[in-house]
Design a protein around this motif. Structure first.
Motif, PDB file in Angstrom:
ATOM      1  N   ARG A 193      -1.996   7.004  -8.919  1.00 28.97           N
ATOM      2  CA  ARG A 193      -3.356   6.058  -8.700  1.00 28.97           C
ATOM      3  C   ARG A 193      -3.502   5.662  -9.819  1.00 28.97           C
ATOM      4  NH1 ARG A 193      -5.468   8.624  -2.986  1.00 28.97           N
ATOM      5  NH2 ARG A 193      -3.611   7.398  -1.979  1.00 28.97           N
ATOM      6  N   LYS A 194      -3.427   6.803 -10.435  1.00 27.16           N
ATOM      7  CA  LYS A 194      -4.404   6.787 -11.997  1.00 27.16           C
ATOM      8  C   LYS A 194      -2.372   5.487 -12.641  1.00 27.16           C
ATOM      9  CE  LYS A 194      -7.230  10.363 -12.021  1.00 27.16           C
ATOM     10  NZ  LYS A 194      -7.198  11.783 -12.589  1.00 27.16           N
ATOM     11  N   ASN A 206       1.492   3.019  -3.924  1.00 26.04           N
ATOM     12  CA  ASN A 206       0.245   3.356  -4.467  1.00 26.04           C
ATOM     13  C   ASN A 206      -0.932   4.868  -3.408  1.00 26.04           C
ATOM     14  OD1 ASN A 206      -1.547   2.335  -3.307  1.00 26.04           O
ATOM     15  ND2 ASN A 206      -3.688   2.284  -4.229  1.00 26.04           N
ATOM     16  N   TYR A 226      -3.872   7.599   4.678  1.00 27.03           N
ATOM     17  CA  TYR A 226      -5.455   8.345   5.450  1.00 27.03           C
ATOM     18  C   TYR A 226      -5.676   7.492   6.630  1.00 27.03           C
ATOM     19  CZ  TYR A 226      -6.721   9.269   0.787  1.00 27.03           C
ATOM     20  OH  TYR A 226      -6.769   9.723  -0.841  1.00 27.03           O
ATOM     21  N   ARG A 253       0.908  -1.614  -0.173  1.00 22.76           N
ATOM     22  CA  ARG A 253      -0.022  -0.579  -0.051  1.00 22.76           C
ATOM     23  C   ARG A 253       0.708   0.822   0.124  1.00 22.76           C
ATOM     24  NH1 ARG A 253      -5.338  -0.513   2.146  1.00 22.76           N
ATOM     25  NH2 ARG A 253      -6.369  -2.244   1.568  1.00 22.76           N
ATOM     26  N   ASP A 273      -3.911   7.497  10.012  1.00 16.66           N
ATOM     27  CA  ASP A 273      -3.935   8.777  11.364  1.00 16.66           C
ATOM     28  C   ASP A 273      -3.001   7.848  11.681  1.00 16.66           C
ATOM     29  OD1 ASP A 273      -5.404  11.087  11.302  1.00 16.66           O
ATOM     30  OD2 ASP A 273      -6.490  10.411  12.610  1.00 16.66           O
ATOM     31  N   MET A 289      -1.682   3.988  -0.229  1.00 20.26           N
ATOM     32  CA  MET A 289      -2.792   4.469   0.303  1.00 20.26           C
ATOM     33  C   MET A 289      -2.929   4.050   1.646  1.00 20.26           C
ATOM     34  SD  MET A 289      -5.457   3.771  -1.689  1.00 20.26           S
ATOM     35  CE  MET A 289      -7.201   3.321  -1.350  1.00 20.26           C
ATOM     36  N   PHE A 299      -8.381  -5.294  -4.310  1.00 22.28           N
ATOM     37  CA  PHE A 299      -8.208  -5.580  -3.215  1.00 22.28           C
ATOM     38  C   PHE A 299      -8.434  -6.498  -2.689  1.00 22.28           C
ATOM     39  CE2 PHE A 299      -8.986  -0.896  -3.994  1.00 22.28           C
ATOM     40  CZ  PHE A 299      -8.378  -0.705  -2.936  1.00 22.28           C
ATOM     41  N   VAL A 325      -0.671   3.198 -10.956  1.00 26.77           N
ATOM     42  CA  VAL A 325      -1.390   2.812  -9.999  1.00 26.77           C
ATOM     43  C   VAL A 325      -2.062   2.055  -9.875  1.00 26.77           C
ATOM     44  CG1 VAL A 325       0.289   1.014  -7.756  1.00 26.77           C
ATOM     45  CG2 VAL A 325       1.597   3.566  -9.227  1.00 26.77           C
ATOM     46  N   GLY A 326      -2.655   1.176 -10.275  1.00 28.40           N
ATOM     47  CA  GLY A 326      -3.942   0.341  -9.830  1.00 28.40           C
ATOM     48  C   GLY A 326      -3.779  -0.388  -8.549  1.00 28.40           C
ATOM     49  N   MET A 327      -5.294  -0.904  -7.948  1.00 28.97           N
ATOM     50  CA  MET A 327      -5.777  -1.331  -7.651  1.00 28.97           C
ATOM     51  C   MET A 327      -6.050  -2.294  -6.952  1.00 28.97           C
ATOM     52  SD  MET A 327      -3.965  -0.788  -3.036  1.00 28.97           S
ATOM     53  CE  MET A 327      -3.329  -1.950  -2.081  1.00 28.97           C
ATOM     54  N   ALA A 378      -9.830  -1.570 -12.790  1.00 27.35           N
ATOM     55  CA  ALA A 378      -8.134  -1.137 -12.393  1.00 27.35           C
ATOM     56  C   ALA A 378      -8.153  -1.199 -13.910  1.00 27.35           C
ATOM     57  CB  ALA A 378      -8.166  -1.382 -11.418  1.00 27.35           C
ATOM     58  N   ASP A 380      -3.832  11.518  -6.533  1.00 25.79           N
ATOM     59  CA  ASP A 380      -4.827  10.824  -7.257  1.00 25.79           C
ATOM     60  C   ASP A 380      -4.534  10.507  -8.687  1.00 25.79           C
ATOM     61  OD1 ASP A 380      -4.846  13.832  -6.997  1.00 25.79           O
ATOM     62  OD2 ASP A 380      -5.843  13.987  -8.622  1.00 25.79           O
ATOM     63  N   ARG A 398       0.911  14.599  -6.680  1.00 28.98           N
ATOM     64  CA  ARG A 398      -0.449  14.083  -6.809  1.00 28.98           C
ATOM     65  C   ARG A 398      -1.038  12.719  -6.482  1.00 28.98           C
ATOM     66  NH1 ARG A 398      -3.951  18.119 -10.227  1.00 28.98           N
ATOM     67  NH2 ARG A 398      -5.859  16.851  -9.050  1.00 28.98           N
TER      68      ARG A 398
END
Lengths: 254, 291
Positions: free
Chosen positions: A87-88, A54, A59, A51, A61, A56, A94, A90-92, A164, A84, A82
């Motif tokens: 992440r375009k 990208n 977020y 993670r 804390d 991830m 889950f 590096v796709g993910m 993705a 966003d 940036r």
């Protein structure tokens, strides 16, 4: 043989959740258009590491990193990056299939729509192409306007892969993509990974040793936040250098 | 031992039964008095007459002016509370730090503990004069300031319930959105709000139902002049205000004038009953989707 350019690279990477150090001085370079598998017992840091590619973890804390992650030689934690946009690239995919509660079509073209692409023809073409790449087209071509939630778990996961692919990333991160699926769906996903590596760089976290052996070119073994061993998958599974790796892949712990 | 069990079971049953009985008797009182009222005034007159003057010498029994007043204050209140409440909910969920959220959310709910009579005075003595400074035609009693203040009053209802609905959306959906390169704004409006829409709708309906039934605030600030209008600048009267007016006045028990409040109360009850059932139905129909 000339050395291929490394697509993804971590240099002296440390990661922390508050005071807890989850990753300790990781150094690794991953090849372009190859599959790299991360294995290791639960809590070893492999998902955390995946993670970071990208961002991830941003977020969470108290999460922070030191060191560098390079994508095509560029530091993705640099201040001018940036997330966003990253992440375009590096796709993910889950662990649990997570389609949006929208139609199949809307799911696949979601990434295009948020980029402001509205042209119907482009959307339709991308939708078909992505679903075909994800080996799902034949099963859903007649019900693109049906809710994605009506699909089976395995189909949902392939839909998430199609979603993705639609924004044409160069790297795809997969976080235990088949752990929630039945054996047949798992086999389909593995076949798909084999097909996709012709065009994409794939990093996959897995708990399943056989799966790592089947799908990956290289394997990295993590233990307690450290990268213990990183080698060609064949080499690692036949002659591991570290005793911890050996113990893990022979099933003595984990 | 078994006798004790029986007694406890009986007591539990009794408290449940009493609650239901009280509700049923309220409905019974409303119904029986309304029936007496409607035996003298036809339902058709009640619904179609354009004036409501039961306390005057020349009596007219059209409920529509009161319904219009109620609708007007409610609509203004929702127009204020929905955008603000939803914005707060989205902010707390997508942008605010977890610690900030645990601090602010209870603080917002304090808004709901202020007595409504205080809101009424706030509307009458602060908001109305303030609005009059740039809306010259605004009357001392009006639907506008009562509606605005009522909107402020129900913000916590919408923000709190919507926030619950948004945070109940599985984390995996948020991750999917971020993983596709969505910005926070795109994630909030493109994924989270649609996924939580049934919960948000329920919060709005409950807020409407609260606004329709609100009494003290409108009685103080909106006036007591039943008027079939959608003009927010003039005094109006809501259903609830009318009931207060008659209850506190010297209308003799058992008279036709007295029974008007039951007809009005029945109207109010039908509205809130329908709204609450609608919210219950929406909740039931759409909630199972993510479980």
């Amino acid at each position: 043989m000339t050395k291929r350019q490394s697509k993804l690279e971590a240099i002296n990477l440390d990661a922390y959740y508050g005071d807890f150090q989850a990753l300790k001085n990781i150094n690794i370079a991953m090849e372009e258009k190859a599959v790299t598998a991360f294995i290791g017992p639960s809590g070893c840091g492999k998902s955390t590491f995946l993670r970071t590619f990208n961002r991830m973890n941003d977020y969470i804390d108290g999460f922070r990193t030191e060191g560098q992650i390079l994508l095509d030689g560029r530091d993705i934690y640099a201040t001018d990056v940036r997330v966003d946009e990253l992440r375009k690239e590096v796709g993910m995919v889950f662990q649990k299939p997570n389609p949006f509660p929208k139609t199949i079509f809307e799911n696949v073209v979601y990434g295009l729509k948020i980029q402001g692409i509205k042209d119907k023809k482009t959307l339709q073409e991308t939708c078909e192409k992505s679903l075909q790449q994800a080996a799902l087209w034949n099963e859903v071509k007649d019900k693109l306007d049906k809710s994605a939630l009506a699909l089976s778990g395995g189909q949902q996961q392939r839909l998430c892969i199609a979603r993705a692919l639609a924004i044409q990333p160069s790297v795809i991160l997969m976080d235990e993509p088949a752990s929630a699926l039945d054996p047949i769906s798992t086999a389909k996903i593995e076949e798909l990974i084999y097909e996709l590596k012709k065009d994409y760089t794939i990093v996959i976290v897995t708990h399943n040793m056989q799966q790592a052996g089947r799908v990956s070119d290289h394997t990295a073994f993590f233990y307690m936040g450290e990268l213990v061993e990183y080698a060609k998958t064949k080499t690692m599974f036949t002659s591991p250098k570290d005793t911890r790796t050996q113990n893990y892949i022979t099933g003595r712990f984990g | 031992m078994r006798v004790q069990e029986k007694i406890i079971e009986g007591l539990l049953w009794l408290s449940a039964a009493i609650t239901i009985l009280i509700t049923l008797s309220i409905i019974w009182v409303l119904l029986s008095e309304s029936v007496k009222f409607f035996s003298e005034v036809s339902i058709l007159r009640f619904l179609t007459e354009k004036e409501w003057t039961p306390l005057f010498a020349e009596k007219k029994f059209g409920i529509m002016p009161l319904v219009a007043g109620t609708f007007l204050t409610t609509a203004i209140a929702i127009a204020v509370a929905l955008p603000i409440g939803l914005t707060i909910a989205i902010y707390l969920n997508e942008y605010a730090h977890a610690r900030f959220k645990t601090f602010v959310k209870p603080l917002l709910e304090v808004l709901a503990t202020i007595p409504t009579v205080v809101y009424g005075f706030f509307a009458l003595t602060v908001v109305t004069p303030f609005l009059q400074s740039f809306i010259p035609g605004l009357a001392g009693f009006n639907a506008l300031s009562a509606g605005i203040v009522m909107g402020i009053m129900i913000i916590p209802m919408i923000s709190s319930l919507s926030e619950d609905a948004i945070s109940a959306v599985p984390r995996s959906l948020r991750e999917a959105a971020y993983g596709m390169g969505s910005t926070r704004l795109q994630t909030a409006f493109g994924v989270m709000v649609p996924a939580a829409s049934s919960g948000i709708l329920v919060s709005v309906i409950l807020a409407i139902s609260r606004a329709v039934g609100e009494t003290m605030l409108v009685a103080i600030a909106a006036g007591q002049q039943p008027r079939l209008t959608l003009n927010p600048l003039v005094p109006i009267e809501t259903i609830t205000t009318y009931i207060v007016q008659v209850s506190l006045g010297d209308v003799p028990h058992g008279s036709l004038e007295y029974r008007t409040i039951f007809a009005a109360g029945m109207t109010l009850f039908v509205f809130t009953f329908l709204l609450n059932n609608l919210s219950f139905w929406i909740k039931k129909k759409y909630q199972e989707k993510y479980d």
